[in-house]
Design a protein around this motif. Structure first.
Motif, PDB file in Angstrom:
ATOM      1  N   ARG A  83       9.774 -34.084 -15.697  1.00 49.06           N
ATOM      2  CA  ARG A  83       9.709 -35.548 -15.416  1.00 49.06           C
ATOM      3  C   ARG A  83       8.841 -35.708 -14.230  1.00 49.06           C
ATOM      4  O   ARG A  83       8.044 -36.582 -14.283  1.00 49.06           O
ATOM      5  CB  ARG A  83      11.067 -36.082 -15.366  1.00 49.06           C
ATOM      6  N   LEU A  84       9.208 -34.866 -13.248  1.00 43.86           N
ATOM      7  CA  LEU A  84       8.552 -34.902 -11.789  1.00 43.86           C
ATOM      8  C   LEU A  84       6.902 -34.744 -12.122  1.00 43.86           C
ATOM      9  O   LEU A  84       6.266 -35.250 -11.559  1.00 43.86           O
ATOM     10  CB  LEU A  84       8.905 -33.826 -10.869  1.00 43.86           C
ATOM     11  N   GLU A  85       6.652 -33.714 -12.850  1.00 46.26           N
ATOM     12  CA  GLU A  85       5.279 -33.329 -13.271  1.00 46.26           C
ATOM     13  C   GLU A  85       4.487 -34.288 -14.042  1.00 46.26           C
ATOM     14  O   GLU A  85       3.378 -34.867 -13.589  1.00 46.26           O
ATOM     15  CB  GLU A  85       5.251 -32.323 -14.262  1.00 46.26           C
ATOM     16  N   TRP A 114      24.050 -30.659  -9.638  1.00 37.59           N
ATOM     17  CA  TRP A 114      24.405 -30.844 -11.038  1.00 37.59           C
ATOM     18  C   TRP A 114      25.931 -31.139 -10.941  1.00 37.59           C
ATOM     19  O   TRP A 114      26.631 -31.854 -11.928  1.00 37.59           O
ATOM     20  CB  TRP A 114      23.861 -29.802 -11.786  1.00 37.59           C
ATOM     21  N   GLU A 168      23.557 -25.082 -18.369  1.00 39.57           N
ATOM     22  CA  GLU A 168      23.318 -26.382 -18.352  1.00 39.57           C
ATOM     23  C   GLU A 168      22.733 -26.813 -16.951  1.00 39.57           C
ATOM     24  O   GLU A 168      21.648 -27.726 -17.118  1.00 39.57           O
ATOM     25  CB  GLU A 168      24.627 -27.418 -17.992  1.00 39.57           C
ATOM     26  N   VAL A 169      22.669 -25.991 -16.036  1.00 40.71           N
ATOM     27  CA  VAL A 169      22.084 -26.403 -14.778  1.00 40.71           C
ATOM     28  C   VAL A 169      20.408 -26.077 -15.186  1.00 40.71           C
ATOM     29  O   VAL A 169      19.660 -26.818 -14.800  1.00 40.71           O
ATOM     30  CB  VAL A 169      22.470 -25.537 -13.536  1.00 40.71           C
ATOM     31  N   PHE A 202      20.891 -36.675 -12.885  1.00 45.41           N
ATOM     32  CA  PHE A 202      20.229 -35.571 -12.187  1.00 45.41           C
ATOM     33  C   PHE A 202      18.950 -35.699 -11.918  1.00 45.41           C
ATOM     34  O   PHE A 202      18.421 -35.642 -10.832  1.00 45.41           O
ATOM     35  CB  PHE A 202      20.596 -34.547 -13.008  1.00 45.41           C
ATOM     36  N   GLN A 203      18.201 -36.177 -12.953  1.00 45.38           N
ATOM     37  CA  GLN A 203      16.834 -36.475 -12.962  1.00 45.38           C
ATOM     38  C   GLN A 203      16.447 -37.542 -11.785  1.00 45.38           C
ATOM     39  O   GLN A 203      15.739 -37.302 -11.254  1.00 45.38           O
ATOM     40  CB  GLN A 203      16.215 -36.642 -14.151  1.00 45.38           C
ATOM     41  N   VAL A 253      14.128 -28.362  -5.757  1.00 47.31           N
ATOM     42  CA  VAL A 253      14.932 -28.738  -7.114  1.00 47.31           C
ATOM     43  C   VAL A 253      15.745 -27.578  -7.428  1.00 47.31           C
ATOM     44  O   VAL A 253      17.061 -27.627  -7.712  1.00 47.31           O
ATOM     45  CB  VAL A 253      14.178 -29.401  -8.036  1.00 47.31           C
ATOM     46  N   TRP A 271      16.814 -36.638  -8.328  1.00 41.08           N
ATOM     47  CA  TRP A 271      15.576 -35.929  -7.754  1.00 41.08           C
ATOM     48  C   TRP A 271      14.318 -36.997  -7.450  1.00 41.08           C
ATOM     49  O   TRP A 271      13.658 -36.806  -6.717  1.00 41.08           O
ATOM     50  CB  TRP A 271      15.391 -34.660  -8.633  1.00 41.08           C
ATOM     51  N   LEU A 272      14.238 -37.838  -8.302  1.00 39.24           N
ATOM     52  CA  LEU A 272      12.944 -38.779  -8.353  1.00 39.24           C
ATOM     53  C   LEU A 272      13.508 -39.665  -6.913  1.00 39.24           C
ATOM     54  O   LEU A 272      12.649 -39.805  -6.198  1.00 39.24           O
ATOM     55  CB  LEU A 272      13.010 -39.751  -9.472  1.00 39.24           C
ATOM     56  N   ARG A 320      22.692 -35.394 -17.072  1.00 42.55           N
ATOM     57  CA  ARG A 320      20.979 -34.716 -17.245  1.00 42.55           C
ATOM     58  C   ARG A 320      20.173 -35.915 -16.751  1.00 42.55           C
ATOM     59  O   ARG A 320      19.217 -35.843 -16.066  1.00 42.55           O
ATOM     60  CB  ARG A 320      20.704 -34.386 -18.524  1.00 42.55           C
ATOM     61  N   ARG A 337       2.872 -31.604  -2.784  1.00 47.19           N
ATOM     62  CA  ARG A 337       3.975 -32.164  -3.704  1.00 47.19           C
ATOM     63  C   ARG A 337       4.600 -31.264  -4.591  1.00 47.19           C
ATOM     64  O   ARG A 337       5.921 -31.319  -4.805  1.00 47.19           O
ATOM     65  CB  ARG A 337       3.329 -33.235  -4.802  1.00 47.19           C
ATOM     66  N   ARG A 355      18.727 -26.371 -17.812  1.00 48.07           N
ATOM     67  CA  ARG A 355      18.540 -27.315 -18.722  1.00 48.07           C
ATOM     68  C   ARG A 355      18.023 -28.545 -17.916  1.00 48.07           C
ATOM     69  O   ARG A 355      16.925 -29.259 -17.997  1.00 48.07           O
ATOM     70  CB  ARG A 355      19.416 -27.690 -19.833  1.00 48.07           C
ATOM     71  N   ALA A 356      19.100 -28.872 -16.954  1.00 53.07           N
ATOM     72  CA  ALA A 356      18.765 -29.975 -16.026  1.00 53.07           C
ATOM     73  C   ALA A 356      17.358 -29.897 -15.349  1.00 53.07           C
ATOM     74  O   ALA A 356      16.533 -30.776 -15.090  1.00 53.07           O
ATOM     75  CB  ALA A 356      20.234 -30.328 -15.323  1.00 53.07           C
ATOM     76  N   VAL A 357      17.319 -28.729 -14.687  1.00 57.38           N
ATOM     77  CA  VAL A 357      16.294 -28.571 -13.872  1.00 57.38           C
ATOM     78  C   VAL A 357      14.906 -28.458 -14.667  1.00 57.38           C
ATOM     79  O   VAL A 357      14.146 -29.103 -14.250  1.00 57.38           O
ATOM     80  CB  VAL A 357      16.418 -26.956 -13.091  1.00 57.38           C
ATOM     81  N   ALA A 388      19.790 -27.373  -7.060  1.00 62.99           N
ATOM     82  CA  ALA A 388      20.289 -27.726  -8.385  1.00 62.99           C
ATOM     83  C   ALA A 388      21.770 -27.806  -8.617  1.00 62.99           C
ATOM     84  O   ALA A 388      22.443 -28.779  -9.004  1.00 62.99           O
ATOM     85  CB  ALA A 388      19.494 -27.096  -9.370  1.00 62.99           C
ATOM     86  N   GLN A 426       9.438 -28.879  -6.118  1.00 64.38           N
ATOM     87  CA  GLN A 426       9.985 -28.047  -7.336  1.00 64.38           C
ATOM     88  C   GLN A 426      10.962 -26.998  -6.644  1.00 64.38           C
ATOM     89  O   GLN A 426      12.106 -26.702  -7.380  1.00 64.38           O
ATOM     90  CB  GLN A 426       9.038 -27.540  -8.281  1.00 64.38           C
ATOM     91  N   GLY A 474      14.052 -30.174 -17.167  1.00 65.63           N
ATOM     92  CA  GLY A 474      13.962 -31.444 -17.774  1.00 65.63           C
ATOM     93  C   GLY A 474      13.467 -32.395 -16.500  1.00 65.63           C
ATOM     94  O   GLY A 474      12.686 -32.996 -16.541  1.00 65.63           O
ATOM     95  N   THR A 475      14.110 -31.839 -15.340  1.00 66.35           N
ATOM     96  CA  THR A 475      13.511 -32.595 -13.972  1.00 66.35           C
ATOM     97  C   THR A 475      12.247 -32.416 -13.732  1.00 66.35           C
ATOM     98  O   THR A 475      11.497 -33.166 -13.174  1.00 66.35           O
ATOM     99  CB  THR A 475      14.669 -32.241 -13.087  1.00 66.35           C
ATOM    100  N   LEU A 476      11.972 -30.835 -13.652  1.00 64.75           N
ATOM    101  CA  LEU A 476      10.507 -30.510 -13.204  1.00 64.75           C
ATOM    102  C   LEU A 476       9.544 -31.036 -14.124  1.00 64.75           C
ATOM    103  O   LEU A 476       8.580 -31.579 -13.836  1.00 64.75           O
ATOM    104  CB  LEU A 476      10.463 -29.062 -13.384  1.00 64.75           C
TER     105      LEU A 476
END
Lengths: 184, 151
Positions: free
Chosen positions: B75-77, A32, B64-65, A49-50, A24, A53-54, A46, A17, B67-69, A28, A21, B71-73
């Motif tokens: 959230r995935l975690e 983005w 910005e990218v 974007f999340q 991502v 990926w989910l 943002r 899993r 920061r978005a990455v 990205a 990352q 936050g995503t990592l």
């Protein structure tokens, strides 16, 4: 790059899993750009974007051709962005214009206004005047180096349509830039 | 072909040239023309500059990218995501569904044949050969004279 994307995806599907990352980080940029262009609001972008990926993680096993993962991700990002706009009730307002309708500069945040005073501000303003589809194609082709075939996959159009939008956008920008030079 | 026609032809497809969309023969012809023609060379530079300007004007902001990455990592975690279903599992599921569907179709087909009076002959136990009957009769006889349990 295609091989390593394929390998990466196979590993994630095999249960590693944490490898997701890497996916991502690698893709990205275009994701983005896609959500940012659609939503204009950094906080919404943002969030979407999340969510993109989910959703991609949940549906990774559905990806038929891992070498086209970038186009697949962009299409998910577009769908998620549209879903957000629809939920916010802004979808109709944002997409009801015709292909050649001009984008209202006031619909964007203050950054666009600031852009006018920057070195590239003039060009930014001209790009904003392009139809959304042409801006998307320009961005995916020039900033993220997707082929016209990949752009076609991502946007749900044909490669010929992608090329036509790309060349038309360039012609318009040249013409507008000439007009600006003449009038200023 | 005079030089003006050549210039028009080359400029008419200059965007395609920069997009690597021309056939190798056409691209070689156009590159050769541009090397020999100062006006077309200038036009090529102008178009390259425009492409570069578009890239710089529309490139995503790296901060910005990032920061978005991040936050995503995070959230995935934090998300309790089930691992994505494996492709093999999907294929196994499809095979099971196909097998069940085939059996069901066969059962329906047989039922239809039966109802139409065209049923396949039912299985029935074969008749035992005569010598097995004799063995049984012998065993009964022995049992009758007190020698049971020999069987």
């Amino acid at each position: 790059m295609d091989t390593s994307d394929r390998d990466l995806i196979a590993r994630v599907l095999d249960g590693e899993r944490e490898r997701f990352q890497e996916l991502v980080r690698r893709h990205a940029g275009p994701i983005w750009s896609t959500v940012r262009a659609a939503l204009h609001n950094a906080e919404d972008a943002r969030d979407v974007f999340q969510e993109t990926w989910l959703r991609a993680f949940e549906r990774l096993h559905e990806l038929r051709d891992p070498s086209r993962v970038r186009a697949w991700l962009v299409s998910i990002a577009r769908n998620e962005s549209r879903a957000r706009l629809r939920r916010k009730g802004a979808f109709d307002a944002a997409s009801s214009g015709t292909e050649d309708a001009l984008v209202d500069p006031d619909a964007h945040d203050g950054l666009d206004h600031l852009a006018r005073t920057e070195e590239l501000g003039g060009l930014r303003v001209l790009i904003e005047r392009l139809p959304e589809r042409q801006r998307e194609v320009l961005d995916l082709r020039l900033n993220h180096e997707l082929s016209h075939g990949e752009i076609a996959d991502a946007l749900g159009i044909t490669p010929e349509n992608s090329r036509a939008n790309y060349y038309q956008a360039l012609r318009k920008l040249r013409a507008w830039a000439c007009d600006d030079e003449v009038t200023t | 072909m005079n030089p003006t026609d050549g210039c028009q032809r080359v400029r008419g497809r200059m965007d395609e040239l920069l997009d690597d969309a021309l056939a190798p023969v056409e691209a070689a012809f156009d590159r050769g023309h541009v090397e020999a023609c100062a006006e077309c060379a200038r036009e090529l530079l102008r178009r390259e500059a425009l492409l570069d300007g578009i890239r710089r004007a529309t490139a995503p902001d790296p901060l910005e990218v990032a920061r978005a990455v991040t936050g995503t990592l995070a959230r995935l975690e934090g998300a309790s995501l089930a691992p994505p279903p494996r492709r093999e599992a999907g294929e196994r599921r499809r095979a099971i569904v196909m097998a069940v569907a085939t059996l069901a179709a066969a059962a329906v087909f047989l039922a239809l044949l039966e109802s139409a009076g065209l049923g396949v002959p039912r299985w029935s136990a074969p008749r035992l050969p005569a010598w097995t009957v004799s063995i049984q009769a012998g065993a009964d006889l022995l049992s009758g004279v007190g020698l049971g349990g020999v069987r």
